[in-house]
Design a protein around this motif. Structure first.
Motif, PDB file in Angstrom:
ATOM      1  N   VAL A  15       0.842  -1.207   0.000  1.00 44.81           N
ATOM      2  CA  VAL A  15       0.000   0.000   0.000  1.00 44.81           C
ATOM      3  C   VAL A  15       0.872   1.250   0.000  1.00 44.81           C
ATOM      4  N   ALA A  16       1.985   1.216   0.764  1.00 47.85           N
ATOM      5  CA  ALA A  16       2.879   2.373   0.790  1.00 47.85           C
ATOM      6  C   ALA A  16       3.449   2.650  -0.600  1.00 47.85           C
ATOM      7  N   GLY A  17       3.822   1.588  -1.314  1.00 43.29           N
ATOM      8  CA  GLY A  17       4.336   1.762  -2.666  1.00 43.29           C
ATOM      9  C   GLY A  17       3.290   2.346  -3.603  1.00 43.29           C
ATOM     10  N   LEU A  18       2.071   1.815  -3.522  1.00 46.05           N
ATOM     11  CA  LEU A  18       0.981   2.340  -4.343  1.00 46.05           C
ATOM     12  C   LEU A  18       0.702   3.799  -4.022  1.00 46.05           C
ATOM     13  N   THR A  19       0.718   4.111  -2.734  1.00 46.90           N
ATOM     14  CA  THR A  19       0.424   5.476  -2.306  1.00 46.90           C
ATOM     15  C   THR A  19       1.475   6.450  -2.830  1.00 46.90           C
ATOM     16  N   GLU A  20       2.753   6.099  -2.656  1.00 43.45           N
ATOM     17  CA  GLU A  20       3.831   6.983  -3.098  1.00 43.45           C
ATOM     18  C   GLU A  20       3.750   7.222  -4.601  1.00 43.45           C
ATOM     19  N   GLY A  21       3.511   6.159  -5.339  1.00 45.26           N
ATOM     20  CA  GLY A  21       3.397   6.304  -6.785  1.00 45.26           C
ATOM     21  C   GLY A  21       2.195   7.146  -7.190  1.00 45.26           C
ATOM     22  N   ALA A  22       1.079   6.939  -6.525  1.00 47.49           N
ATOM     23  CA  ALA A  22      -0.143   7.676  -6.847  1.00 47.49           C
ATOM     24  C   ALA A  22       0.021   9.169  -6.564  1.00 47.49           C
ATOM     25  N   VAL A  23       0.693   9.495  -5.449  1.00 47.76           N
ATOM     26  CA  VAL A  23       0.917  10.904  -5.101  1.00 47.76           C
ATOM     27  C   VAL A  23       1.820  11.565  -6.137  1.00 47.76           C
ATOM     28  N   LYS A  24       2.902  10.885  -6.516  1.00 49.63           N
ATOM     29  CA  LYS A  24       3.823  11.437  -7.517  1.00 49.63           C
ATOM     30  C   LYS A  24       3.102  11.659  -8.842  1.00 49.63           C
ATOM     31  N   ASP A  25       2.278  10.696  -9.238  1.00 54.58           N
ATOM     32  CA  ASP A  25       1.533  10.823 -10.499  1.00 54.58           C
ATOM     33  C   ASP A  25       0.549  11.991 -10.444  1.00 54.58           C
ATOM     34  N   ALA A  26      -0.125  12.143  -9.289  1.00 57.36           N
ATOM     35  CA  ALA A  26      -1.110  13.217  -9.146  1.00 57.36           C
ATOM     36  C   ALA A  26      -0.438  14.590  -9.195  1.00 57.36           C
ATOM     37  N   ILE A  27       0.728  14.716  -8.541  1.00 57.03           N
ATOM     38  CA  ILE A  27       1.454  15.990  -8.554  1.00 57.03           C
ATOM     39  C   ILE A  27       1.942  16.299  -9.970  1.00 57.03           C
ATOM     40  N   ALA A  28       2.423  15.282 -10.648  1.00 57.13           N
ATOM     41  CA  ALA A  28       2.886  15.482 -12.021  1.00 57.13           C
ATOM     42  C   ALA A  28       1.745  15.941 -12.934  1.00 57.13           C
ATOM     43  N   LYS A  29       0.561  15.435 -12.680  1.00 51.80           N
ATOM     44  CA  LYS A  29      -0.593  15.752 -13.530  1.00 51.80           C
ATOM     45  C   LYS A  29      -1.247  17.079 -13.158  1.00 51.80           C
ATOM     46  N   HIS A  30      -1.408  17.331 -11.841  1.00 51.17           N
ATOM     47  CA  HIS A  30      -2.191  18.490 -11.402  1.00 51.17           C
ATOM     48  C   HIS A  30      -1.355  19.607 -10.784  1.00 51.17           C
ATOM     49  N   GLY A  31      -0.119  19.289 -10.379  1.00 46.68           N
ATOM     50  CA  GLY A  31       0.707  20.286  -9.717  1.00 46.68           C
ATOM     51  C   GLY A  31       0.621  20.167  -8.212  1.00 46.68           C
TER      52      GLY A  31
END
Length: 708
Positions: A15-31
């Motif tokens: 879950v930690a891995g999924l979370t970290e990846g999801a946060v990075k992807d969201a920041i890359a997409k939305h700022g």
């Protein structure tokens, strides 16, 4: 214990891995500056806020939260450390779910689940939780090998009044098995992803913040509150993987035992994680682990009877019979009578029963005798009819007295429900709940229109009018004692309501007469008399006797309260108040907002944000929780000038209280149609526009002495 801890850590790392990846992807997409929030809550991302004190507002804030999440995963061969890893999974699940709301304002629009549960709903659950109408909270997740097993378990919980949240394919299994769902029916589908379980975790956590005044950042206090005061538990169906086990560890850390339907063998943790492979025993074991005792009332009727059905809506297309004051005369009347006049347990139907269906008149007449029965208790019993009829599956009841609507569904009729069963409900519930004051009870239903009209004209209306006159004569000055109400202390240990004739309990459910009746029914219960002695300030309503009782009832947490002031030692709130009043400095007045209102107020805060400043037994000068009916009381913030201070309310609330509020304003100040001077969201919510409206209307608050 290594197999269990390995599973927990494996799930937590995943879950930690999924979370970290999801946060990075969201920041890359939305700022990093993109806003992230759950809807209609004042508690940011509640799990993170309660555990760390961090107010997550943007995607950039989540980067540090991911690091906190990873720091909780120690991989140490220790159960306590593994439970911390479970909390890490809860944090990760919250972040993943929050990211869904970044992508869409309604991420669950096409899901059978509802997703995040807003603050107002949690507040509305406060009263049934403390009264025991909701004795516990179940989380049921997974997919049952045999769908009937899940259906039977959930229906059993529903029949016992347990609030049940569903996660996973069990949602469809229960729907296909005929389980009636919805917040109003206390079976709530949250979502299919296992991360949706965070939405019930945040319910428990916000209970600690709302009712317990738990300080954000104090994790130990948070875990103690959820364990001791939130009666929740988890059931899993079907195979469990490491993520489910890790999520279960998070639940256990919060104090919620987990019952699985697979054999864990030596990996069980007695009292916290147990296997029950016989589904017929799942409910029993779950309730035992949480020490939830259900008082089951077996009712001799052909449909289910439980508080969970209180919110059931019967649509016209599903309706067999309707009794409605809009079409026919109706009334409900409880009358005290001499012993010889009451034939105990006699139930009579005069006129046609519901066999033919359609619309009918209805007079529900209940006669009671008891050596300790008092006329003031008649209306207290009478108001319970609304809830009791609603507890029947397939019956919908609204209103009271002579303005009611009762609908019986086709399904309930086909199961054999008739008016004599309504009588059995009344008899059994009255003799159960009011057994200390009622010794005998007789119920008669009249359905012939002319007879019902006669009863309404000659008996019911004169009785209602006499009661109203009695209530009008009940003022704080006319009685010798007030009452405490500490029902909510199971959730808000430092809160105590002081109930007076002119100030009902802040939940809106306990009047002075209710408190008086409760004292008779339960002499050592939550409502205790306070002698009206030692008045030190008539303006604010300060009494030494009140202070002494409140200090005693709150174990010293609160030592001084006033009855009529918003500024000086205002009464505490538990968190389940119907409305909140707050100072609006620019207009020299106050706003009053109800929990159903989701918009902004002229204070620059929503209801949730206003409400977060009080509750849990905390005194906050300038803010006060209260019931709807208190708004029109002559004692409403009378120390600060009374109802003339009200400058803004949501339109729905204003319309609801208009008749009573206008009457009070006319009597006190000679003002006609006072609510026309009160602004609402359809006119303005920003301060400047509100002031312009108030000036145009000549609102009295603008000319009053400064409120602060």
């Amino acid at each position: 214990m290594s197999v269990l801890t390995d599973l927990i850590y494996g799930g937590s790392h995943a879950v930690a891995g999924l979370t970290e990846g999801a946060v990075k992807d969201a920041i890359a997409k939305h700022g990093a500056d993109a806003k992230v929030a759950f809807p209609d809550t004042a508690y940011f991302l509640p799990t993170i806020y309660a555990a760390t004190g961090v107010k997550v507002k943007t995607l950039g804030d989540l980067t540090a939260c991911v690091e906190v999440q990873k720091s909780l995963i120690s991989d140490k061969e220790d159960l306590g450390e593994a439970l911390n890893a479970g909390l890490a999974t809860a944090v990760g699940a919250e972040i993943i779910e929050a990211l869904k709301y970044v992508e869409s304002s309604e991420p669950y629009a096409n899901d059978s689940g509802i997703g995040f549960v807003p603050d107002p709903i949690i507040r509305s659950l406060g009263v049934p939780l403390v009264t025991g109408d909701i004795p516990g909270v179940a989380v049921v997740l997974g997919k049952a090998e045999n769908p009937a097993d899940a259906v039977n378990v959930v229906k059993d919980y529903q029949s016992k009044g347990i609030l049940t949240f569903l996660v996973g394919d069990v949602i469809e299994q229960c729907a296909e098995g005929g389980v009636k769902m919805g917040l109003e029916l206390r079976v709530v589908p949250l979502g299919h992803d296992v991360t949706a379980v965070t939405h019930v975790v945040t319910v428990a956590i916000r209970a600690a913040l709302i009712f317990g005044a738990t300080e954000p950042g104090k994790l130990a206090d948070l875990l103690a509150y959820t364990k001791e005061r939130v009666p929740a538990f988890v059931n899993t169906f079907g195979p469990i993987d490491s993520v489910v086990v890790s999520a279960g560890a998070g639940a256990i850390a919060l104090g919620f035992p987990v019952v699985v339907d697979v054999d864990l063998g030596e990996n069980q943790v007695p009292g916290a994680l147990e296997s029950v492979t016989d589904h017929a025993m799942t409910v029993k074991k779950s309730l035992e682990l949480r020490n939830i005792k259900i008082k089951v009332k077996e009712m001799p009727i052909p449909v289910a009877f439980a508080a969970a059905f209180e919110g059931e809506i019967i649509r016209r297309n599903d309706m067999h019979t309707e009794f409605s004051s809009h079409a026919n005369p109706t009334c409900e009347l409880v009358s005290a009578a001499a012993s010889a006049e009451v034939d105990d347990h006699k139930i009579t139907v005069v006129g046609p029963d519901i066999d033919a269906g359609g619309e009918l008149a209805l007079a529900t007449c209940v006669k009671v005798y008891g050596a300790k029965m008092q006329p003031d208790f008649e209306s207290v019993i009478e108001r319970k009819i609304h809830a009791w009829f609603n507890y029947m599956e397939g019956v919908m009841h609204t209103g009271q007295r002579n303005l009611i609507r009762i609908r019986v569904s086709n399904d309930a009729f086909e199961k054999g429900l008739r008016l004599n069963h309504f009588g059995e409900v009344l008899y059994n519930m009255i003799m159960d709940e009011f057994d200390t004051v009622v010794d005998k009870c007789e119920v008669t239903f009249y359905t012939e229109r002319d007879k019902v009209q006669e009863i309404l004209d000659t008996k019911a209306m004169p009785t209602y009018n006499a009661r109203d006159d009695r209530l009008a004569s009940l003022t704080d000055e006319s009685v010798d004692e007030f009452y405490t109400c500490i029902l909510c202390q199971s959730f808000a240990p430092s809160h105590c309501c002081v109930v007076t004739p002119e100030r009902l309990g802040l939940c809106g459910a306990v009047s002075w007469l209710d408190a008086k009746a409760t004292k008779e029914l339960t002499p050592t219960g939550p409502c205790q008399p306070i002698p009206k002695e030692g008045c030190t300030d008539e303006r604010t309503g300060a009494y030494t006797a009140v202070n002494e009782m409140v200090e005693k009832m709150t174990q010293g947490a609160v030592s001084q309260v006033t009855l009529y002031s918003l500024i000086e030692d205002p009464m505490t709130s538990c968190g389940c108040f119907e409305c909140i009043c707050g100072v609006e400095p620019a207009s020299n007045g106050v706003v009053v907002v109800n929990r159903e209102y989701k918009g902004m107020t002229p204070t620059g805060m929503t209801f949730g944000e206003l409400a977060s400043m009080t509750g849990g037994g905390v005194q906050t000068p300038g803010f006060m929780g209260h019931g709807r009916h208190f708004i029109s009381s002559k004692k409403f913030i009378s120390a600060e000038g009374g109802i003339e201070r009200i400058v803004w309310m949501p339109k729905e609330l204003k319309d609801d209280v208009a008749e009573r509020l206008n009457k009070t304003a006319k009597e006190l100040y000679g003002i006609e149609n006072f609510t026309d001077m009160v602004c609402d969201e359809t006119i303005a919510t920003d301060t400047e526009a509100v002031l312009e409206f108030l000036t145009e209307k000549g609102h009295p608050a603008l000319e009053m002495d400064p409120i602060m």
